[in-house]
Write a protein that holds these residues in place. Structure first.
Motif, mmCIF file in Angstrom:
data_model
loop_
_atom_site.group_PDB
_atom_site.id
_atom_site.type_symbol
_atom_site.label_atom_id
_atom_site.label_comp_id
_atom_site.label_asym_id
_atom_site.label_seq_id
_atom_site.Cartn_x
_atom_site.Cartn_y
_atom_site.Cartn_z
ATOM 1 N N SER A 1 0.811 -1.271 -0.445
ATOM 2 C CA SER A 1 -0.364 0.349 -0.075
ATOM 3 C C SER A 1 0.960 1.490 -0.272
ATOM 4 O O SER A 1 0.857 1.908 -0.985
ATOM 5 N N ASP B 1 -5.783 1.596 -0.433
ATOM 6 C CA ASP B 1 -6.061 0.234 -0.015
ATOM 7 C C ASP B 1 -6.143 -0.888 -1.206
ATOM 8 O O ASP B 1 -5.974 -2.297 -0.365
ATOM 9 N N MET C 1 -15.630 2.878 3.235
ATOM 10 C CA MET C 1 -14.596 2.858 4.544
ATOM 11 C C MET C 1 -13.877 4.486 4.169
ATOM 12 O O MET C 1 -14.404 5.423 3.185
ATOM 13 N N SER D 1 -5.497 4.391 2.006
ATOM 14 C CA SER D 1 -5.498 4.272 3.641
ATOM 15 C C SER D 1 -4.221 4.278 4.480
ATOM 16 O O SER D 1 -4.400 3.809 5.324
#
Length: 434
Positions: free
Chosen positions: A241, A248, A267, A281
Motif C-alpha cells: 500500500s 487500499d 471506508m 488507507s
C-alpha cells in the motif's frame, strides 16, 4: 517469436560480443574499480526484449522477479521498489501504520542503529519522526554487537534497524532474540549482504522485514532498484500500500476487478460502493520499479550464486595476500558467519608511520579504486548534528573509521591478476614507509 524481434535479439547478442573490451590488464593503466555491475549478453538482450514489448511500467517481469527472489531469500513476499533507499523508507514506515494498532511506531519513539554506516539506513528513522539511538561498532568486523544493542534499549525503544556491514553479518541471531524479549521490531538492511549467512541461515531472514538494493555496486543489479521482503503477510500488505500511492486496493494497476469486490467497499466517510481502486488507507508514495528493470533482475538472479562465490574467493585472495602487512587492520568475518562480501575494508592503525590518505593516494595513482566506509561517524555530518538523537556509549571506533578506514573491491569482474596487483601495491607502499 516475431521474426523481426528474433532478428533484433540475435543482433543484440552479437553487438554485446563485439562491444566487449578484450584489452589485456595493464598494471597502473587499467582501472580497478571497487565495485560495479557484471553484465553479459543475456542481460543486454533481456533489456532489449522488455523494451521491444513496451513493458514500461511494472508488469509480468516484476511479479515473476518478486516471486523468485522471495523464494531465493526464504520469504513469503517481496515487493520491488525503485531503489534500496526507497526499500528502507518503506520498511521503516510500515511500522508506523495504523493497521498495527497499539504496536505501531509513533513520533518520538526510538530506533537503535549504528553510527558508522550509510545514511539511508538512518534517514527513514528521522523521516518518520522517530529518534535514532546510535551505538558504536567493532573494528575488523565493522558491525555492532548484541551487548552494545542491549545497553541501548531504553523505555522509548521500539525498534532496531541495522545494516550488515560490507556484507559481513552482525550478530543477528542474538539481536533478534533481544528484539523478541523486549517486543521490538527488527529491520535488517541486507543491501550489502545478499547471500551471506549467520549460523547457516541467510541474513535477511532473522527480523520482521528486510531490504535489498539493486544499485550497480551490489550483488545483483537493475541499474536502480530495491526490494522489501517479509514473511509477515500483514506487513507485506502495508508495504504494498505504501509503495503504491497508499491505496487500499491490492489489484494490479492494469487489472479491472480481479477481487470481484471493487464497488462493494465502504471506508472512511466515503459513500458506499466507492471505487476501491481509488480508496487510500495510507499516506503513501509511488516507489515502484519498472518491468525493464525487473527483466534485467531476472537474468541477474540466475547468476547470483556464482557472483557470491566470486566475491568470497576474491575477498579470501586479498585477505591471504595482505596478512601480516604492518599497521593494517584487516577485515574479519563475524564469528559463526559466512559473508557474501561487498568490499574489503582496510583500517590504518592510528600509530602507523603512514597515513590513510597517503596510502589511498598511492593506490588511486595506480588506478586502484578506493571508497570510504560510507559516512564514517554519521553524527558528525551536518545533516544529523541538529537532528534529535541519542548516543549510547562512546563512538571511538566510528571515529577511527571516519579517519582511518577505506575499502577496496571484491566484485566478480576482478581478476586474480588485478587482485595480485592490488596486494603488491599495498605491500610496496607500506614497505617504503614502515
Amino acid at each position: 517469436m516475431n521474426v523481426h524481434k528474433g532478428l533484433i535479439l540475435d543482433e543484440t547478442a552479437k553487438f554485446h560480443q563485439d562491444a566487449q573490451d578484450t584489452r589485456p590488464f595493464v598494471p597502473g593503466t587499467t582501472e580497478i574499480w571497487p565495485a560495479g555491475a557484471v553484465l553479459d549478453e543475456r542481460d543486454r538482450t533481456a533489456l532489449v526484449e522488455a523494451a521491444l514489448e513496451m513493458r514500461i511500467a511494472a508488469g509480468p517481469s516484476s511479479r515473476r522477479f518478486e516471486s523468485r527472489f522471495a523464494r531465493k531469500l526464504g520469504h513469503r513476499k517481496a515487493h520491488l521498489t525503485n531503489s534500496g533507499s526507497s526499500a528502507n523508507l518503506l520498511a521503516m514506515t510500515a511500522f508506523t501504520s495504523h493497521l498495527l494498532e497499539d504496536r505501531r511506531l509513533r513520533p518520538g519513539d526510538e530506533v537503535i542503529t549504528v553510527a558508522a554506516g550509510f545514511p539511508t539506513t538512518v534517514n527513514p528513522i528521522i523521516q518518520n519522526g522517530l529518534v535514532p539511538v546510535f551505538v558504536d561498532v567493532e573494528l575488523g568486523t565493522y558491525n555492532t554487537t548484541a551487548e552494545r544493542v542491549a545497553r541501548a534499549i531504553g523505555p522509548k525503544t521500539r525498534a532496531i534497524m541495522i545494516a550488515h556491514a560490507l556484507g559481513n553479518p552482525f550478530e543477528v541471531a542474538e539481536i533478534a532474540q533481544l528484539a523478541q524479549e523486549h517486543d521490538l521490531f527488527l529491520i535488517e538492511d541486507n543491501c550489502d549482504a545478499v547471500g551471506s549467512t549467520y549460523d547457516g541461515k541467510l541474513t535477511g531472514t532473522f527480523g520482521d522485514i528486510t531490504t535489498v538494493s539493486f544499485y550497480p555496486a551490489h550483488h545483483l543489479t537493475m541499474g536502480e532498484g530495491g526490494c522489501v521482503l517479509t514473511s509477515n503477510l500483514a506487513l507485506a500488505r502495508i508495504v504494498e500500500s505504501l509503495r503504491d500511492w497508499g491505496r487500499d486496493c491490492w489489484c494490479e494497476p492494469g487489472e479491472t476487478n480481479k477481487c470481484l469486490k471493487r464497488f462493494n467497499y465502504q471506508m472512511g466517510t466515503l459513500p458506499e460502493g466507492y471505487d476501491h481502486k481509488y480508496i487510500f488507507s495510507h499516506v503513501g508514495y509511488n516507489l515502484k520499479a519498472t518491468d525493464i528493470q525487473a527483466a534485467l533482475g531476472l537474468t541477474q538472479l540466475d547468476k547470483l550464486d556464482g557472483f557470491c562465490d566470486a566475491r568470497r574467493r576474491n575477498w579470501r585472495r586479498l585477505r591471504d595476500g595482505l596478512d601480516g602487512v604492518p599497521y593494517l587492520i584487516l577485515p574479519e568475518a563475524t564469528p559463526r558467519s559466512d559473508p557474501s562480501w561487498f568490499g574489503f575494508a582496510l583500517t590504518v592503525d592510528p600509530e602507523a608511520p603512514y597515513s590513510r590518505a597517503a596510502l589511498v593516494d598511492f593506490l588511486e595513482g595506480r588506478k586502484i579504486g578506493t571508497r570510504r566506509l560510507f559516512a564514517g561517524n554519521l553524527t558528525r555530518h551536518p545533516a544529523y548534528i541538529d537532528q534529535p538523537h541519542r548516543i549510547v556509549g562512546d563512538l571511538t571506533n566510528s571515529d577511527v573509521i571516519t579517519d582511518q578506514t577505506f575499502w577496496i573491491g571484491v566484485y566478480p569482474a576482478l581478476t586474480e591478476e588485478m587482485l595480485d596487483y592490488v596486494i603488491s601495491s599495498v605491500k610496496e607502499f607500506v614497505g617504503g614507509h614502515a
